[in-house]
Design an enzyme around this catalytic site. Structure first.
Site, PDB file in Angstrom:
ATOM      1  CE  LYS A 160      -1.625  -1.598   3.800  1.00  0.00           C
ATOM      2  NZ  LYS A 160      -2.337  -1.870   5.048  1.00  0.00           N
ATOM      3  CB  THR A 165      -6.268   8.155   7.142  1.00  0.00           C
ATOM      4  OG1 THR A 165      -5.335   8.666   8.115  1.00  0.00           O
ATOM      5  CG2 THR A 165      -6.445   9.153   6.024  1.00  0.00           C
ATOM      6  N   GLY A 190      -7.718   3.481  10.466  1.00  0.00           N
ATOM      7  CA  GLY A 190      -8.349   2.210  10.109  1.00  0.00           C
ATOM      8  C   GLY A 190      -8.424   1.920   8.622  1.00  0.00           C
ATOM      9  CB  THR A 191      -6.978   3.481   5.549  1.00  0.00           C
ATOM     10  OG1 THR A 191      -5.704   3.646   6.159  1.00  0.00           O
ATOM     11  CG2 THR A 191      -7.704   4.806   5.488  1.00  0.00           C
ATOM     12  N   GLY A 192      -6.107   0.691   6.695  1.00  0.00           N
ATOM     13  CA  GLY A 192      -5.476  -0.602   6.415  1.00  0.00           C
ATOM     14  C   GLY A 192      -6.367  -1.759   6.855  1.00  0.00           C
ATOM     15  CB  CYS A 193      -8.442  -2.300   9.918  1.00  0.00           C
ATOM     16  SG  CYS A 193      -7.167  -2.028  11.146  1.00  0.00           S
TER      17      CYS A 193
HETATM   18  N1  LIG Z   1      -5.951   9.979   1.624  1.00  0.00           N
HETATM   19  C1  LIG Z   1      -6.203   8.836   0.979  1.00  0.00           C
HETATM   20  N2  LIG Z   1      -7.046   8.810  -0.084  1.00  0.00           N
HETATM   21  C2  LIG Z   1      -7.320   7.657  -0.748  1.00  0.00           C
HETATM   22  N3  LIG Z   1      -6.771   6.481  -0.419  1.00  0.00           N
HETATM   23  C3  LIG Z   1      -5.923   6.439   0.640  1.00  0.00           C
HETATM   24  C4  LIG Z   1      -5.583   7.603   1.382  1.00  0.00           C
HETATM   25  N4  LIG Z   1      -4.719   7.248   2.388  1.00  0.00           N
HETATM   26  C5  LIG Z   1      -4.540   5.917   2.265  1.00  0.00           C
HETATM   27  N5  LIG Z   1      -5.236   5.430   1.205  1.00  0.00           N
HETATM   28  C6  LIG Z   1      -5.351   4.039   0.787  1.00  0.00           C
HETATM   29  O1  LIG Z   1      -5.766   3.339   1.958  1.00  0.00           O
HETATM   30  C7  LIG Z   1      -5.253   2.012   1.941  1.00  0.00           C
HETATM   31  C8  LIG Z   1      -4.473   1.804   3.224  1.00  0.00           C
HETATM   32  O2  LIG Z   1      -3.208   2.396   3.042  1.00  0.00           O
HETATM   33  P1  LIG Z   1      -2.240   2.909   4.162  1.00  0.00           P
HETATM   34  O3  LIG Z   1      -0.899   2.976   3.547  1.00  0.00           O
HETATM   35  O4  LIG Z   1      -2.817   4.129   4.790  1.00  0.00           O
HETATM   36  O5  LIG Z   1      -2.348   1.678   5.154  1.00  0.00           O
HETATM   37  P2  LIG Z   1      -2.029   1.538   6.658  1.00  0.00           P
HETATM   38  O6  LIG Z   1      -0.937   2.464   7.037  1.00  0.00           O
HETATM   39  O7  LIG Z   1      -1.834   0.086   6.909  1.00  0.00           O
HETATM   40  O8  LIG Z   1      -3.386   1.966   7.348  1.00  0.00           O
HETATM   41  P3  LIG Z   1      -3.664   2.257   8.900  1.00  0.00           P
HETATM   42  O9  LIG Z   1      -3.789   3.737   8.945  1.00  0.00           O
HETATM   43  O10 LIG Z   1      -4.970   1.573   9.160  1.00  0.00           O
HETATM   44  O11 LIG Z   1      -2.549   1.690   9.716  1.00  0.00           O
HETATM   45  C9  LIG Z   1      -4.435   1.913   0.647  1.00  0.00           C
HETATM   46  O12 LIG Z   1      -5.248   1.384  -0.385  1.00  0.00           O
HETATM   47  C10 LIG Z   1      -4.065   3.358   0.365  1.00  0.00           C
HETATM   48  O13 LIG Z   1      -3.750   3.569  -0.989  1.00  0.00           O
HETATM   49  C1  LIG Z   2      -6.535  -2.753  17.313  1.00  0.00           C
HETATM   50  C2  LIG Z   2      -5.884  -2.081  16.152  1.00  0.00           C
HETATM   51  N1  LIG Z   2      -5.541  -2.807  15.075  1.00  0.00           N
HETATM   52  C3  LIG Z   2      -4.956  -2.205  14.011  1.00  0.00           C
HETATM   53  C4  LIG Z   2      -4.692  -0.854  14.014  1.00  0.00           C
HETATM   54  C5  LIG Z   2      -3.997  -0.230  12.817  1.00  0.00           C
HETATM   55  O1  LIG Z   2      -4.518   0.885  12.386  1.00  0.00           O
HETATM   56  C6  LIG Z   2      -5.085  -0.115  15.171  1.00  0.00           C
HETATM   57  N2  LIG Z   2      -4.877   1.211  15.269  1.00  0.00           N
HETATM   58  N3  LIG Z   2      -5.671  -0.760  16.217  1.00  0.00           N
END
Ligand SMILES: Nc1ncnc2c1ncn2[C@@H]1O[C@H](COP(=O)(O)OP(=O)(O)OP(=O)(O)O)[C@@H](O)[C@H]1O
Ligand SMILES: Cc1ncc(CO)c(N)n1
Length: 288
Positions: free
Chosen positions: A185, A218, A220-223
């Site tokens: 990502k 943003t 929880g985007t990854g979850c």
């Molecule tokens: N501002 C944004 N607009 C559109 N898509 C986004 C944006 N920020 C992140 N993404 C998308 O969100 C998804 C998660 O990416 P990101 O790299 O933020 O993951 P992460 O760091 O694991 O997330 P988390 O914040 O939950 O830990 C990917 O598909 C990324 O391209």
């Molecule tokens: C419990 C939990 N899992 C994953 C993430 C990653 O965003 C978070 N902030 N909290």
């Protein structure tokens, strides 16, 4: 991996999240279950750790004893036919081993591993000594891993990718260390688009690009993305289609994130000072 359960046509996929709890509801188990429901799945949850966290950050982590994580998994797999598993926060090495044991024993048909290490706020969610277990035991059991740039660098023992070429190269390098498929990502790279790289089991790299939404919310985007892939994969023709649809869902949830106003103390609404959650709302899907 394992064989899928045969169910009546149109039955919702039964999807399990193995992850930590986020009481603010933006990430972790709570985000996963919202995503499963919004996308038409039936959600189950095995909790690996409680966290004390809000939109501002994580103030505490309370891992569940690994033996009890195993007990939850045994109880569930003995009774419920699981179509797909998403693995999120696993907190420490003992829990990682318990989860790996269960995945080997019960061999669910789809496993998506989000190798959660650090929250959006910068707080650690995985003990440093668990990175090795994640790499050597969990990574080879997953059909797809979904690291962000920092997690990819940690798994590879290298520097974080700084541009698209390096990101693409690291997505391939993750396959070389044993990942079957990789969705790397690029959300943390700068630019007008949020681009991710999917490496399929044949080593082919495909780019997935979405408009970058201008929001600080943003959390929880990854979850959300990894859960969306897990719930969509059983009904999709292939991994690319499932990932593409999952990313479209996430982009919609991000587009509506600023409409959520969960901040407030006492009787007054107040904007949160941290990273607010994305907006899961099944009625908006497939509204763009
Ligand atoms: N501002 C944004 N607009 C559109 N898509 C986004 C944006 N920020 C992140 N993404 C998308 O969100 C998804 C998660 O990416 P990101 O790299 O933020 O993951 P992460 O760091 O694991 O997330 P988390 O914040 O939950 O830990 C990917 O598909 C990324 O391209
Ligand atoms: C419990 C939990 N899992 C994953 C993430 C990653 O965003 C978070 N902030 N909290």
């Amino acid at each position: 991996m394992g064989r899928a359960v045969t169910r009546p046509p149109g039955h919702p996929p039964v999807v399990l999240s193995i992850a930590g709890s986020d009481p603010s509801g933006g990430a972790g188990i709570q985000a996963d279950l919202k995503t499963f429901s919004a996308l038409g799945g039936y959600g189950c949850a095995v909790i690996t750790a409680l966290t004390a966290q809000s939109t501002r950050g994580v103030s505490g982590v309370f891992p569940i004893p690994a033996g009890f994580v195993a007990e939850q998994l045994d109880a569930l797999f003995a009774d419920v036919g699981i179509d797909a598993v998403k693995v999120g926060m696993i907190a420490n090495a003992e829990i990682a081993r318990a989860v790996a044991d269960a995945l080997r024993r019960y061999a669910p048909p789809v496993v998506v591993l989000d190798p959660v290490m650090v929250a959006t706020s910068g707080d650690r969610l995985l003990a440093p000594d668990a990175e090795d277990v994640m790499r050597s035991e969990l990574l080879p059991l997953a059909d797809l891993i979904t690291p962000n740039l920092d997690e990819a660098a940690a798994l590879l023992g290298t520097q974080r990718a700084a541009d698209a070429d390096e990101t693409r190269a690291q997505s391939l390098a993750l396959r070389a260390i044993g990942a079957r498929r990789v969705l790397l990502k690029g959300g943390h790279l700068v630019g007008p688009e949020a681009t991710d790289y999917l490496v399929d089991s044949d080593g082919r790299v495909q780019e997935l690009t979405a408009e970058r939404i201008d929001t600080a919310n943003t959390h929880g985007t990854g979850c959300t993305l990894s859960s969306a892939v897990a719930v969509l994969r059983p009904g999709a023709d292939d991994w690319f289609t499932a990932v593409q649809e999952a990313k479209a869902y996430l982009t919609t949830a991000l587009r509506h994130a600023d409409e959520l106003m969960i901040g407030g103390t006492g009787t007054d609404y107040s904007p949160y000072s941290g990273h607010g959650p994305v907006h899961h709302f099944s009625a908006m899907w497939p509204r763009r």
